[in-house]
Design a protein around this motif. Sequence first.
Motif, PDB file in Angstrom:
ATOM      1  N   THR A 100      95.833 132.707  44.408  1.00 54.63           N
ATOM      2  CA  THR A 100      96.875 131.596  45.379  1.00 54.63           C
ATOM      3  C   THR A 100      97.091 132.315  46.456  1.00 54.63           C
ATOM      4  O   THR A 100      97.235 131.587  47.582  1.00 54.63           O
ATOM      5  CB  THR A 100      98.084 131.294  44.333  1.00 54.63           C
ATOM      6  N   LEU A 101      97.374 133.690  46.659  1.00 55.32           N
ATOM      7  CA  LEU A 101      97.607 134.072  48.144  1.00 55.32           C
ATOM      8  C   LEU A 101      96.588 134.138  48.972  1.00 55.32           C
ATOM      9  O   LEU A 101      96.549 133.682  49.974  1.00 55.32           O
ATOM     10  CB  LEU A 101      97.932 135.650  47.763  1.00 55.32           C
ATOM     11  N   ALA A 102      95.217 134.220  48.551  1.00 53.97           N
ATOM     12  CA  ALA A 102      94.157 133.755  49.403  1.00 53.97           C
ATOM     13  C   ALA A 102      93.829 132.669  49.821  1.00 53.97           C
ATOM     14  O   ALA A 102      93.502 132.264  50.916  1.00 53.97           O
ATOM     15  CB  ALA A 102      93.005 134.233  48.645  1.00 53.97           C
ATOM     16  N   VAL A 103      94.440 131.714  48.876  1.00 53.54           N
ATOM     17  CA  VAL A 103      94.213 130.382  49.247  1.00 53.54           C
ATOM     18  C   VAL A 103      95.148 129.973  50.322  1.00 53.54           C
ATOM     19  O   VAL A 103      94.890 129.259  51.351  1.00 53.54           O
ATOM     20  CB  VAL A 103      94.530 129.241  48.036  1.00 53.54           C
ATOM     21  N   ASP A 104      96.447 130.345  50.194  1.00 56.94           N
ATOM     22  CA  ASP A 104      97.637 130.206  51.178  1.00 56.94           C
ATOM     23  C   ASP A 104      97.202 130.716  52.484  1.00 56.94           C
ATOM     24  O   ASP A 104      97.302 130.158  53.387  1.00 56.94           O
ATOM     25  CB  ASP A 104      98.808 130.679  50.587  1.00 56.94           C
ATOM     26  N   ALA A 105      96.600 131.787  52.572  1.00 57.07           N
ATOM     27  CA  ALA A 105      96.119 132.689  53.679  1.00 57.07           C
ATOM     28  C   ALA A 105      95.131 131.731  54.279  1.00 57.07           C
ATOM     29  O   ALA A 105      95.271 131.449  55.525  1.00 57.07           O
ATOM     30  CB  ALA A 105      95.738 134.155  53.248  1.00 57.07           C
ATOM     31  N   LYS A 111      95.653 126.282  59.662  1.00 55.92           N
ATOM     32  CA  LYS A 111      96.262 125.493  60.794  1.00 55.92           C
ATOM     33  C   LYS A 111      96.570 126.333  62.024  1.00 55.92           C
ATOM     34  O   LYS A 111      96.477 125.657  63.114  1.00 55.92           O
ATOM     35  CB  LYS A 111      97.688 125.705  59.791  1.00 55.92           C
ATOM     36  N   ALA A 112      96.544 127.648  61.890  1.00 55.19           N
ATOM     37  CA  ALA A 112      96.442 128.240  63.208  1.00 55.19           C
ATOM     38  C   ALA A 112      95.072 128.317  64.226  1.00 55.19           C
ATOM     39  O   ALA A 112      95.316 127.819  65.348  1.00 55.19           O
ATOM     40  CB  ALA A 112      96.486 129.802  63.064  1.00 55.19           C
ATOM     41  N   LEU A 113      94.170 128.150  63.322  1.00 53.93           N
ATOM     42  CA  LEU A 113      92.937 127.581  64.286  1.00 53.93           C
ATOM     43  C   LEU A 113      92.948 126.349  64.941  1.00 53.93           C
ATOM     44  O   LEU A 113      92.590 126.195  65.976  1.00 53.93           O
ATOM     45  CB  LEU A 113      91.482 127.842  63.414  1.00 53.93           C
ATOM     46  N   ALA A 114      93.592 125.342  64.106  1.00 56.04           N
ATOM     47  CA  ALA A 114      93.680 123.937  64.676  1.00 56.04           C
ATOM     48  C   ALA A 114      94.698 123.952  65.971  1.00 56.04           C
ATOM     49  O   ALA A 114      94.663 123.079  66.783  1.00 56.04           O
ATOM     50  CB  ALA A 114      94.091 123.088  63.538  1.00 56.04           C
ATOM     51  N   GLY A 115      95.578 125.049  65.979  1.00 56.82           N
ATOM     52  CA  GLY A 115      96.658 125.164  67.048  1.00 56.82           C
ATOM     53  C   GLY A 115      95.863 125.577  68.472  1.00 56.82           C
ATOM     54  O   GLY A 115      96.588 125.714  69.392  1.00 56.82           O
ATOM     55  N   LEU A 116      94.749 126.233  68.260  1.00 55.51           N
ATOM     56  CA  LEU A 116      94.275 126.964  69.469  1.00 55.51           C
ATOM     57  C   LEU A 116      93.515 125.833  70.376  1.00 55.51           C
ATOM     58  O   LEU A 116      92.972 124.994  69.837  1.00 55.51           O
ATOM     59  CB  LEU A 116      93.067 127.892  69.061  1.00 55.51           C
ATOM     60  N   PRO A 117      93.527 126.023  71.623  1.00 55.93           N
ATOM     61  CA  PRO A 117      92.548 125.342  72.515  1.00 55.93           C
ATOM     62  C   PRO A 117      91.092 125.284  71.858  1.00 55.93           C
ATOM     63  O   PRO A 117      90.651 126.435  71.588  1.00 55.93           O
ATOM     64  CB  PRO A 117      92.852 125.949  73.863  1.00 55.93           C
ATOM     65  N   ALA A 118      90.565 124.208  72.283  1.00 56.93           N
ATOM     66  CA  ALA A 118      89.123 124.027  71.615  1.00 56.93           C
ATOM     67  C   ALA A 118      88.177 125.143  71.903  1.00 56.93           C
ATOM     68  O   ALA A 118      87.465 125.741  71.140  1.00 56.93           O
ATOM     69  CB  ALA A 118      88.421 122.867  72.025  1.00 56.93           C
ATOM     70  N   PRO A 119      88.080 125.499  73.307  1.00 53.84           N
ATOM     71  CA  PRO A 119      87.078 126.681  73.688  1.00 53.84           C
ATOM     72  C   PRO A 119      87.479 128.092  72.901  1.00 53.84           C
ATOM     73  O   PRO A 119      86.519 128.807  72.402  1.00 53.84           O
ATOM     74  CB  PRO A 119      87.421 127.036  75.232  1.00 53.84           C
ATOM     75  N   GLN A 120      88.846 128.533  72.876  1.00 52.08           N
ATOM     76  CA  GLN A 120      89.014 129.572  71.736  1.00 52.08           C
ATOM     77  C   GLN A 120      88.900 129.383  70.462  1.00 52.08           C
ATOM     78  O   GLN A 120      88.164 130.450  70.001  1.00 52.08           O
ATOM     79  CB  GLN A 120      90.360 129.911  72.250  1.00 52.08           C
ATOM     80  N   ARG A 121      89.070 128.381  70.037  1.00 52.38           N
ATOM     81  CA  ARG A 121      88.771 128.115  68.775  1.00 52.38           C
ATOM     82  C   ARG A 121      87.046 128.104  68.361  1.00 52.38           C
ATOM     83  O   ARG A 121      86.868 128.779  67.527  1.00 52.38           O
ATOM     84  CB  ARG A 121      89.114 126.600  68.040  1.00 52.38           C
ATOM     85  N   GLN A 122      86.488 127.603  69.197  1.00 54.72           N
ATOM     86  CA  GLN A 122      84.747 127.519  69.287  1.00 54.72           C
ATOM     87  C   GLN A 122      84.372 128.960  69.009  1.00 54.72           C
ATOM     88  O   GLN A 122      83.593 129.295  68.264  1.00 54.72           O
ATOM     89  CB  GLN A 122      84.332 126.616  70.282  1.00 54.72           C
ATOM     90  N   LEU A 159      96.196 133.459  67.808  1.00 55.29           N
ATOM     91  CA  LEU A 159      96.145 133.340  66.303  1.00 55.29           C
ATOM     92  C   LEU A 159      97.276 134.497  65.824  1.00 55.29           C
ATOM     93  O   LEU A 159      97.936 134.051  64.870  1.00 55.29           O
ATOM     94  CB  LEU A 159      94.873 133.683  65.823  1.00 55.29           C
ATOM     95  N   LYS A 160      97.094 135.703  66.162  1.00 54.17           N
ATOM     96  CA  LYS A 160      98.012 136.418  65.427  1.00 54.17           C
ATOM     97  C   LYS A 160      99.691 136.124  66.013  1.00 54.17           C
ATOM     98  O   LYS A 160     100.524 136.012  65.121  1.00 54.17           O
ATOM     99  CB  LYS A 160      98.184 137.814  66.638  1.00 54.17           C
ATOM    100  N   GLU A 161     100.000 135.350  67.223  1.00 56.17           N
ATOM    101  CA  GLU A 161     101.443 134.800  67.207  1.00 56.17           C
ATOM    102  C   GLU A 161     101.577 133.635  66.426  1.00 56.17           C
ATOM    103  O   GLU A 161     102.693 133.570  65.770  1.00 56.17           O
ATOM    104  CB  GLU A 161     101.575 134.095  68.752  1.00 56.17           C
ATOM    105  N   LEU A 162     100.473 132.841  66.167  1.00 60.07           N
ATOM    106  CA  LEU A 162     100.703 131.714  65.173  1.00 60.07           C
ATOM    107  C   LEU A 162     100.869 132.038  63.680  1.00 60.07           C
ATOM    108  O   LEU A 162     101.652 131.498  63.062  1.00 60.07           O
ATOM    109  CB  LEU A 162      99.528 130.636  65.301  1.00 60.07           C
TER     110      LEU A 162
END
Length: 163
Positions: A100-105, A111-122, A159-162
Amino acid sequence: MAERLAAGDEGALDECYGALGPLVRRHVAGLVPRHAVDDVVQVVFLEVWRSRRRLDARRGLEPWVLAIARRRAIDKLRSEARHYRRSVPLDDVAATRDDTLAVDARCDVRKALAGLPAPQRQAIVLAHFGELSQREIADRLAIPLGTVKARTARGLHRLKELL
């Protein structure tokens, strides 16, 4: 053969097993573990004999037998799954991994990746999930290597901040 089987001719069952046995075995082998194949094949032909009155010869013997084989294979898988769930010794329960902890992580990272700008996420997705080097990412995206490095660094910092 199908009409004779439906009529209760035991010789037809022997012919059916001779003709369709290898096909049923291959079909079942793709569905259940190797140790269970013989048991499932035996149950399939037992059910073929027991339910011969439901056979519609116009629809074909082979599809009917393979449908039975599929159902019995699924039954076997379910039966083994129930057996393994019940057979965990109490001493091993404490040692079982809690995912469960791994799934939560993983959910948090998504979610954090979705919050990044597209070029950084890519850049991050290609590096970590695509297992590409920064040089390979630069070549794939046709951008300078320095740009890939900057996007990756900024994205990881964000990502670290998010997280």
